[in-house]
Design an enzyme around this catalytic site. Structure first.
Site, PDB file in Angstrom:
ATOM      1  N   ASP A 165       4.225   3.235   4.350  1.00 49.36           N
ATOM      2  CA  ASP A 165       3.654   1.888   4.427  1.00 49.36           C
ATOM      3  C   ASP A 165       4.821   0.904   4.519  1.00 49.36           C
ATOM      4  O   ASP A 165       5.898   1.152   3.980  1.00 49.36           O
ATOM      5  CB  ASP A 165       2.825   1.609   3.168  1.00 49.36           C
ATOM      6  CG  ASP A 165       2.310   0.182   3.120  1.00 49.36           C
ATOM      7  OD1 ASP A 165       1.650  -0.236   4.073  1.00 49.36           O
ATOM      8  OD2 ASP A 165       2.609  -0.508   2.125  1.00 49.36           O
ATOM      9  N   ASP A 365       2.297   1.553  -1.935  1.00 55.21           N
ATOM     10  CA  ASP A 365       2.371   0.884  -3.243  1.00 55.21           C
ATOM     11  C   ASP A 365       1.154   0.034  -3.567  1.00 55.21           C
ATOM     12  O   ASP A 365       1.026  -0.449  -4.683  1.00 55.21           O
ATOM     13  CB  ASP A 365       3.614  -0.015  -3.300  1.00 55.21           C
ATOM     14  CG  ASP A 365       3.476  -1.249  -2.423  1.00 55.21           C
ATOM     15  OD1 ASP A 365       2.895  -1.135  -1.320  1.00 55.21           O
ATOM     16  OD2 ASP A 365       3.936  -2.327  -2.828  1.00 55.21           O
ATOM     17  N   ASP A 369      -3.354   1.286  -0.024  1.00 56.14           N
ATOM     18  CA  ASP A 369      -2.721   2.572   0.294  1.00 56.14           C
ATOM     19  C   ASP A 369      -3.360   3.734  -0.468  1.00 56.14           C
ATOM     20  O   ASP A 369      -3.134   4.898  -0.114  1.00 56.14           O
ATOM     21  CB  ASP A 369      -1.226   2.531  -0.050  1.00 56.14           C
ATOM     22  CG  ASP A 369      -0.478   1.467   0.727  1.00 56.14           C
ATOM     23  OD1 ASP A 369      -0.755   1.310   1.926  1.00 56.14           O
ATOM     24  OD2 ASP A 369       0.379   0.780   0.128  1.00 56.14           O
TER      25      ASP A 369
END
Length: 470
Positions: A165, A365, A369
């Protein structure tokens, strides 16, 4: 609840859901999501979704579904023991019967059979895996790598694909000042002083970034009069008897501030790079640009290079535009870009790669996600992120440093190598001792000592993991 704005406008921090640190301007007709934060401005919104229909509830459901689908790992030691133990019992029985028939002495027959059972006791086989896993996870904890279960330590070395990410993982997760482009007669310090003095009265996160940057560089604050915040556009105030504007291009157009083609092109270039330009002007003059962006972490490029050297394919996933994502990807050395992805679709991208036969790791995080972390073969949560992400993950990186991902893979490789060494020596040791015992050349007491030594050697070999360099 989720809803649609019916009056007012504001800036909303959607980082909890989308992962993007830069607040989003919202006005009438725009959707708002439950659990996001209204930074400034007053709005009224009409509820459109409640309870299980909200975006947050959908994300939680995706996490639960993905976690329920994970299959347990079948341990190699269990397979070996399942075959080895019955075989040893049969050999012991054959030894008992064969020795008795050959010598006619039941005492010798029983002693030989017992020696076979003692020397073949699979204690070392039973210790081979758990001791290495225990020491390996402990070594990981020393490096700030928290591993939920031994099975994830086993899977990590098999990964051939990692999805990262962008926000908060590759980048720092909060806006900071990146560039100052000066078109005025002032020097950069003075320009920054003007912007920071005005932004000090603002509650906007972009303004806070400017104020923080000025504080770090010991920039003095100027007196501001008649401060005014214009939601969705910027701020204005009087400094040194001059009206100063700081905001976006709409604010400048509203105040009839003309920009040259060169200045407009500069602004567009910054936007393509994923930076947010704050435009500074007096009433009749365009003074300059301060860009704010979520900066790439210092170690991200090095970590990505190290992962590539391990033969792992790296993907970056983000909700940013294709152009912005490619710019950031080029900076850190990632060619595989998955851009313009909605939060709920991240887990689908993980699933696609898994269906192609890849062993996929996901690093993230945020709440957005969490479904992808749970869907992946192994999920890595950044410890500086949300509790939901850490709950959905298999390994948590406490310090948030991507270099720790590479360390966890190295640890997995070394732990699995130690397990295989343990299994080999335990199995080899027993295999040599059994025929010796069956032929009557091994006293049960010596067999017991040898069996204990076998277990000690396995434990000692596992303890070597404490001294490995990651």
């Amino acid at each position: 609840v989720d809803g649609v704005i019916v009056s007012g406008s504001t800036s909303i921090d959607e980082s909890m859901i989308t992962g993007e640190s830069i607040p989003v301007t919202k006005t009438i007709g725009d959707e708002v999501i439950g659990s996001t934060i209204n930074k400034n401005g007053f709005i009224k919104f009409k509820t459109t979704k409640i309870g299980k229909d909200t975006m947050l509830s959908q994300i939680v459901k995706l996490v639960e579904d993905a976690q329920g689908a994970k299959a347990p790992v079948q341990r190699l030691a269990d397979k070996i023991s399942g075959i080895f133990v019955p075989v040893v019992l049969v050999i012991a029985l054959i030894t008992l019967v064969g020795t008795y028939l050959y010598t006619g002495e039941i005492n010798n027959a029983v002693i030989n059979a017992v020696s076979v059972l003692v020397i073949a006791c699979p204690c070392a086989l039973g210790l081979a895996t758990p001791t290495a896993i225990m020491v390996g996870t402990g070594r990981g904890a020393e490096e700030g790598i928290l591993i939920k279960s031994g099975e994830y330590l086993e899977i990590a070395h098999k990964m051939d694909t990692i999805i990262l990410d962008k926000t908060g993982t590759i980048t720092k997760g909060h806006p900071t000042v990146v560039d100052i482009k000066n078109y005025s007669q002032y020097d950069n310090k003075k320009l920054l002083s003007i912007a920071a003095s005005l932004e000090k009265s603002s509650e906007h996160p972009l303004g806070e970034a400017v104020v923080e940057y000025a504080k770090k560089n010991n920039i003095e604050n100027l007196e501001v009069k008649e401060f005014n915040s214009i939601t969705g556009k910027g701020i204005e105030g009087i400094i040194d008897e001059k009206k100063i504007l700081v905001g976006n291009i709409s604010l400048l157009e509203e105040n009839n501030i003309k920009l040259s083609n060169e200045e407009i092109l500069e602004i567009e270039n910054y936007q393509v790079q994923g930076k947010t330009p704050l435009l500074i002007s007096s009433k009749n003059e365009f003074l300059g640009i301060i860009t704010v962006a979520d900066e790439v972490k210092e170690t991200s490029k090095e970590a990505i290079e190290e992962l590539k050297n391990m033969g792992i394919d790296i993907y970056m996933i983000t909700g940013d535009s294709e152009a912005t994502a490619k710019t950031i990807g080029k900076e850190i050395g990632i060619e595989n870009i998955i851009a313009e992805v909605l939060p709920k679709d991240k887990s689908s991208k993980v699933k696609e790669l898994k269906e192609k036969g890849h062993i996929v790791g996901m690093v993230g995080d945020g709440i957005n996600d969490a479904p992808a972390l749970a869907e992946s073969n192994i999920g890595f949560a950044i410890g500086t992120g949300t509790d939901i992400a850490m709950e959905a993950s298999d390994i948590t990186i406490i310090n948030g440093d991507l270099l720790s991902i590479a360390k966890s893979i190295k640890l997995s490789h070394k732990t699995m190598r130690t397990i295989k060494q343990n299994l080999f020596w335990a199995f080899f040791y027993n295999s040599i001792g059994i025929p010796v015992a069956a032929l009557g050349f091994l006293n049960p007491m010596i067999a017991g000592a040898a069996m204990a030594f076998s277990s000690v050697s396995v434990v000692t070999n596992s303890l070597r993991l404490r001294r490995i360099k990651l």
